[in-house]
Structure formats: structure tokens, C-alpha cells
Design a protein around this motif. Sequence first.
Motif, PDB file in Angstrom:
ATOM      1  N   ASP A  77       0.933   5.313   0.666  1.00 56.13           N
ATOM      2  CA  ASP A  77       0.215   6.430   1.296  1.00 56.13           C
ATOM      3  C   ASP A  77       0.448   7.661   0.422  1.00 56.13           C
ATOM      4  O   ASP A  77       1.547   8.209   0.384  1.00 56.13           O
ATOM      5  CB  ASP A  77       0.744   6.647   2.705  1.00 56.13           C
ATOM      6  CG  ASP A  77       0.011   7.763   3.449  1.00 56.13           C
ATOM      7  OD1 ASP A  77      -0.797   8.487   2.812  1.00 56.13           O
ATOM      8  OD2 ASP A  77       0.258   7.911   4.654  1.00 56.13           O
ATOM      9  N   THR A 104      -5.267  -2.401  -8.538  1.00 61.43           N
ATOM     10  CA  THR A 104      -5.103  -1.233  -7.670  1.00 61.43           C
ATOM     11  C   THR A 104      -6.450  -0.910  -7.033  1.00 61.43           C
ATOM     12  O   THR A 104      -7.506  -1.128  -7.641  1.00 61.43           O
ATOM     13  CB  THR A 104      -4.609   0.006  -8.447  1.00 61.43           C
ATOM     14  OG1 THR A 104      -5.550   0.334  -9.469  1.00 61.43           O
ATOM     15  CG2 THR A 104      -3.238  -0.239  -9.063  1.00 61.43           C
ATOM     16  N   GLN A 105      -6.407  -0.397  -5.808  1.00 66.12           N
ATOM     17  CA  GLN A 105      -7.634  -0.005  -5.106  1.00 66.12           C
ATOM     18  C   GLN A 105      -7.321   1.210  -4.245  1.00 66.12           C
ATOM     19  O   GLN A 105      -6.447   1.149  -3.368  1.00 66.12           O
ATOM     20  CB  GLN A 105      -8.138  -1.155  -4.236  1.00 66.12           C
ATOM     21  CG  GLN A 105      -9.402  -0.825  -3.494  1.00 66.12           C
ATOM     22  CD  GLN A 105      -9.862  -1.992  -2.628  1.00 66.12           C
ATOM     23  OE1 GLN A 105      -9.192  -3.017  -2.528  1.00 66.12           O
ATOM     24  NE2 GLN A 105     -11.007  -1.833  -2.002  1.00 66.12           N
ATOM     25  N   LEU A 106      -8.028   2.306  -4.501  1.00 69.01           N
ATOM     26  CA  LEU A 106      -7.820   3.542  -3.759  1.00 69.01           C
ATOM     27  C   LEU A 106      -8.870   3.655  -2.664  1.00 69.01           C
ATOM     28  O   LEU A 106     -10.074   3.587  -2.933  1.00 69.01           O
ATOM     29  CB  LEU A 106      -7.901   4.749  -4.700  1.00 69.01           C
ATOM     30  CG  LEU A 106      -7.677   6.117  -4.062  1.00 69.01           C
ATOM     31  CD1 LEU A 106      -6.254   6.242  -3.522  1.00 69.01           C
ATOM     32  CD2 LEU A 106      -7.975   7.225  -5.073  1.00 69.01           C
ATOM     33  N   THR A 107      -8.409   3.853  -1.424  1.00 68.15           N
ATOM     34  CA  THR A 107      -9.286   4.096  -0.288  1.00 68.15           C
ATOM     35  C   THR A 107      -8.737   5.316   0.432  1.00 68.15           C
ATOM     36  O   THR A 107      -7.680   5.234   1.080  1.00 68.15           O
ATOM     37  CB  THR A 107      -9.325   2.880   0.664  1.00 68.15           C
ATOM     38  OG1 THR A 107      -9.694   1.722  -0.078  1.00 68.15           O
ATOM     39  CG2 THR A 107     -10.313   3.102   1.792  1.00 68.15           C
ATOM     40  N   GLY A 108      -9.421   6.430   0.310  1.00 69.04           N
ATOM     41  CA  GLY A 108      -8.906   7.667   0.884  1.00 69.04           C
ATOM     42  C   GLY A 108      -7.597   8.037   0.208  1.00 69.04           C
ATOM     43  O   GLY A 108      -7.555   8.241  -0.989  1.00 69.04           O
ATOM     44  N   THR A 109      -6.520   8.118   1.006  1.00 63.72           N
ATOM     45  CA  THR A 109      -5.198   8.423   0.441  1.00 63.72           C
ATOM     46  C   THR A 109      -4.308   7.180   0.389  1.00 63.72           C
ATOM     47  O   THR A 109      -3.106   7.280   0.179  1.00 63.72           O
ATOM     48  CB  THR A 109      -4.481   9.525   1.237  1.00 63.72           C
ATOM     49  OG1 THR A 109      -4.314   9.074   2.592  1.00 63.72           O
ATOM     50  CG2 THR A 109      -5.260  10.834   1.191  1.00 63.72           C
ATOM     51  N   SER A 110      -4.913   6.008   0.580  1.00 60.03           N
ATOM     52  CA  SER A 110      -4.149   4.751   0.527  1.00 60.03           C
ATOM     53  C   SER A 110      -4.438   4.044  -0.788  1.00 60.03           C
ATOM     54  O   SER A 110      -5.584   3.732  -1.101  1.00 60.03           O
ATOM     55  CB  SER A 110      -4.555   3.837   1.691  1.00 60.03           C
ATOM     56  OG  SER A 110      -4.174   4.404   2.910  1.00 60.03           O
ATOM     57  N   LEU A 111      -3.366   3.781  -1.541  1.00 56.37           N
ATOM     58  CA  LEU A 111      -3.484   3.066  -2.805  1.00 56.37           C
ATOM     59  C   LEU A 111      -2.894   1.679  -2.620  1.00 56.37           C
ATOM     60  O   LEU A 111      -1.682   1.527  -2.432  1.00 56.37           O
ATOM     61  CB  LEU A 111      -2.748   3.809  -3.929  1.00 56.37           C
ATOM     62  CG  LEU A 111      -2.794   3.127  -5.309  1.00 56.37           C
ATOM     63  CD1 LEU A 111      -4.237   3.064  -5.829  1.00 56.37           C
ATOM     64  CD2 LEU A 111      -1.897   3.832  -6.291  1.00 56.37           C
ATOM     65  N   LYS A 112      -3.761   0.674  -2.651  1.00 59.70           N
ATOM     66  CA  LYS A 112      -3.318  -0.701  -2.499  1.00 59.70           C
ATOM     67  C   LYS A 112      -2.997  -1.267  -3.882  1.00 59.70           C
ATOM     68  O   LYS A 112      -3.774  -1.096  -4.824  1.00 59.70           O
ATOM     69  CB  LYS A 112      -4.402  -1.545  -1.831  1.00 59.70           C
ATOM     70  CG  LYS A 112      -3.990  -2.982  -1.612  1.00 59.70           C
ATOM     71  CD  LYS A 112      -5.084  -3.766  -0.882  1.00 59.70           C
ATOM     72  CE  LYS A 112      -4.643  -5.207  -0.664  1.00 59.70           C
ATOM     73  NZ  LYS A 112      -5.627  -5.981   0.075  1.00 59.70           N
ATOM     74  N   THR A 161       0.850  -1.192   0.000  1.00 59.89           N
ATOM     75  CA  THR A 161       0.000   0.000   0.000  1.00 59.89           C
ATOM     76  C   THR A 161       0.883   1.238   0.000  1.00 59.89           C
ATOM     77  O   THR A 161       1.876   1.303   0.737  1.00 59.89           O
ATOM     78  CB  THR A 161      -0.920   0.003   1.233  1.00 59.89           C
ATOM     79  OG1 THR A 161      -1.715  -1.187   1.218  1.00 59.89           O
ATOM     80  CG2 THR A 161      -1.842   1.216   1.244  1.00 59.89           C
TER      81      THR A 161
END
Length: 141
Positions: A47, A130-138, A45
Amino acid sequence: MDRKDFLNSIGMSAAAFALINCLGCKKTDGNSSSDTSGPTGVNFTLDLSQAANAVLLNNGGSLVSNGVIVAKTQAGAYIAVQRSCTHESYTLTYQAVNSRFYCPNHGATFSEGGTVTNGPASRALTVYNTQLTGTSLKVYS
């Protein structure tokens, strides 16, 4: 020892030296490795609020992490592919303006989806989710 024997001796020594040094020849220039496949088991991930990853906040930005090129396309989608060319493992660059990944060594190009668009590479890149959650890119396999 006469001149002919001396020259033969030097020639044989030089040939033996060259043969011994070339037996283990392989690329070791720092830009390539023997593996043209992408990393497996990818799961990390980024940030995006950290300065080191801030380039991914801009369309067209990219960075390399864990053997993967992570990029934000001109359209704003996040994509991730192996960082090495499938031809000879040289490091690829992301060219957002051309919507492609480019190998500066032999000129191979790949679409943003990882497919080969210009050889000599003949195999597609490994593409990661890829998966964006808030400012976290997994980024994961």
C-alpha cells in the motif's frame, strides 16, 4: 614427558581443534545465505499510501519486502527482483542513478531487467511482475 613430546602433544591438539571447528564452515555473517535463487510463489501487495512504502512514490526509490527489491526507476516504472546476488546471496542495493542493482560484496552488477552486467555473478536475477492499481502495488511471480 620431555619437551619434544610436550610440543608434539600441543601441536596435535591444536590441529585437531582447528579441524573439528572447520568441518562445518559456511557463511553465517548475516548478509548471505546458501540460496542464490530468488523466492518462489511471490504474491504480495504494498500500500503506497502507508509511510513504510512511501519511498516508492519517488522515482529512484526502493525497498525490500518478502525477499524482493521493489523499485521505481528514474523513468517512473515499477520493477521487482530478488534481493540476493546470484553469486553468493549477498543483499543487493538498487542504484537508480546508474539504473542497476549492485552487490557490495564482490562488485557484481545487474541491469534493471535483471541481466548480469558485471561479474563475478554469471546468472541473471529472478524478475517479478508488478501491477499498480490506485495506491496498491502488486508484486507477483
